[in-house]
Design a protein around this motif. Structure first.
Motif, mmCIF file in Angstrom:
data_model
loop_
_atom_site.group_PDB
_atom_site.id
_atom_site.type_symbol
_atom_site.label_atom_id
_atom_site.label_comp_id
_atom_site.label_asym_id
_atom_site.label_seq_id
_atom_site.Cartn_x
_atom_site.Cartn_y
_atom_site.Cartn_z
ATOM 1 N N LYS A 65 5.826 4.197 11.153
ATOM 2 C CA LYS A 65 5.905 4.948 9.908
ATOM 3 C C LYS A 65 4.766 5.953 9.846
ATOM 4 C CE LYS A 65 8.317 1.424 7.203
ATOM 5 N NZ LYS A 65 9.540 2.240 7.050
ATOM 6 N N ASP A 89 10.935 13.392 5.745
ATOM 7 C CA ASP A 89 11.761 12.187 5.724
ATOM 8 C C ASP A 89 12.952 12.335 6.664
ATOM 9 O OD1 ASP A 89 12.294 9.576 4.635
ATOM 10 O OD2 ASP A 89 13.891 10.466 3.439
ATOM 11 N N GLY A 94 13.626 8.806 8.301
ATOM 12 C CA GLY A 94 13.346 7.846 7.243
ATOM 13 C C GLY A 94 12.103 7.016 7.473
ATOM 14 N N PHE A 96 8.916 8.285 6.695
ATOM 15 C CA PHE A 96 7.803 8.901 5.975
ATOM 16 C C PHE A 96 7.361 8.084 4.777
ATOM 17 C CE2 PHE A 96 6.289 12.061 2.749
ATOM 18 C CZ PHE A 96 5.078 12.335 3.365
ATOM 19 N N CYS A 98 4.735 8.515 1.471
ATOM 20 C CA CYS A 98 3.975 9.528 0.734
ATOM 21 C C CYS A 98 2.830 8.866 -0.015
ATOM 22 C CB CYS A 98 4.876 10.280 -0.254
ATOM 23 S SG CYS A 98 4.052 11.708 -1.000
ATOM 24 N N CYS A 159 16.741 12.385 -0.273
ATOM 25 C CA CYS A 159 15.992 11.711 0.789
ATOM 26 C C CYS A 159 16.899 10.878 1.695
ATOM 27 C CB CYS A 159 14.941 10.787 0.179
ATOM 28 S SG CYS A 159 13.666 11.629 -0.783
ATOM 29 N N GLN A 161 15.649 8.028 2.877
ATOM 30 C CA GLN A 161 15.337 6.744 2.248
ATOM 31 C C GLN A 161 15.763 6.813 0.783
ATOM 32 O OE1 GLN A 161 11.333 5.128 3.761
ATOM 33 N NE2 GLN A 161 11.119 7.337 4.043
ATOM 34 N N VAL A 165 11.721 8.521 -0.909
ATOM 35 C CA VAL A 165 10.664 8.035 -0.018
ATOM 36 C C VAL A 165 9.718 7.138 -0.821
ATOM 37 C CG1 VAL A 165 10.780 10.106 1.421
ATOM 38 C CG2 VAL A 165 9.116 9.986 -0.428
#
Length: 284
Positions: A65, A89, A94, A96, A98, A159, A161, A165
């Motif tokens: 990640k 992302d 997927g 990332f 933040c 996103c 994800q 994210v």
């Protein structure tokens, strides 16, 4: 326990790329870089942009990640940041994370503008986080606040994800801790001020207990940056001791810094490799 490594954005990519590849090959769960225009610890060092660095890192890795440590409102608008997050992302598949915090240091004044009080910084962080969350989960956002405005802010395609994210929120004070729990998938701290290692660990323990009070027993990922007072990768024993203490305080993740040749975070890659091959597998 999960393990992270921070690679400062000070290297030309020909030198940085092997480090990001190695972070994955050594088995780190997450790898980070600073999100500053200038960092006070290395004002005279070369410094490269966060988003291009993480984009390049995403292209030379496949499982680790990748995150910002940490993004702040100092020089970012939520709508512009949304576009960068969507791209990171997507490019990373997927992966990332933040990291978000109120912001401090030289970045607070380098672009001019008024100096904000601590209360104003938390006010701005709150609006920043709320708007960023809305932009990443809906399209066509209208917002007019004290610090930010968007007019039909378009944020397609959304996103990878879902619903967005994960935010890993930096927080030390009561309001920011509550904000972290409300919007974050995790909490990150560098601890409080300490003149020596024992006093710093005391500040970490105090912060962890404060988070316990906010969480009221709910599970929540907790990230601790280990290198605020003493460099954790000075030796394998020092790293193991730090991780053991962090685990006892309820932290689920720890983050160290890639060793530099001199100055802050000075160390050797041989210690990093020893930690990755001998210590981390035992502590997982």
């Amino acid at each position: 326990m999960r393990f992270g490594i921070t690679i400062l954005p000070e290297y030309r990519w020909s030198d940085a790329a092997p480090k990001w590849r190695a972070a994955e090959q050594l088995g780190f769960d997450h790898a980070w870089t600073y999100d500053h225009l200038t960092w006070g610890g290395l004002q005279d060092s070369p410094w490269y942009g966060t988003t291009p660095t993480l984009t390049a890192a995403a292209l030379v890795t496949s499982t680790v990640k990748l995150g910002t440590f940490v993004t702040s409102p100092n020089f970012r608008h939520p709508l512009a940041l949304t576009r960068e997050i969507l791209a990171l992302d997507d490019i990373s598949g997927g992966r990332f994370l933040c990291g978000i915090g109120a912001g401090g240091g030289i970045d607070t004044t380098i672009l001019g503008g008024p100096d904000l009080t601590p209360r104003q910084k938390v006010n701005r962080l709150t609006e920043f986080t709320e708007l960023l969350d809305k932009l990443l989960t809906s399209d066509g956002v209208d917002h007019r606040g004290e610090y930010y405005e968007t007019r039909n802010g378009r944020t397609l395609p959304g996103c990878v994800q879902q619903p967005r994210v994960p935010f890993v929120m930096a927080a030390n004070g009561p309001r920011s801790l509550r904000l972290a729990v409300k919007y974050g998938a995790g909490w990150v701290t560098t601890g409080g001020k300490g003149d020596d290692l024992d006093s710093w660990w005391g500040s970490v323990a105090d912060l962890s207990h404060r988070m316990d009070d906010v969480l009221e027993g709910r599970p929540f990922d907790r990230y601790l940056s280990l290198d605020s007072t003493v460099y954790s990768l000075s030796s394998a024993d020092a790293f193991e001791d730090a991780v053991t203490r962090a685990a006892k305080l309820g932290f689920t993740d720890v983050i160290a810094h890639w060793p530099r040749a001199e100055g802050i975070y000075a160390g050797t890659e041989s210690v990093l490799e020893q930690v990755a091959t001998e210590v981390i597998p035992r502590l997982r």
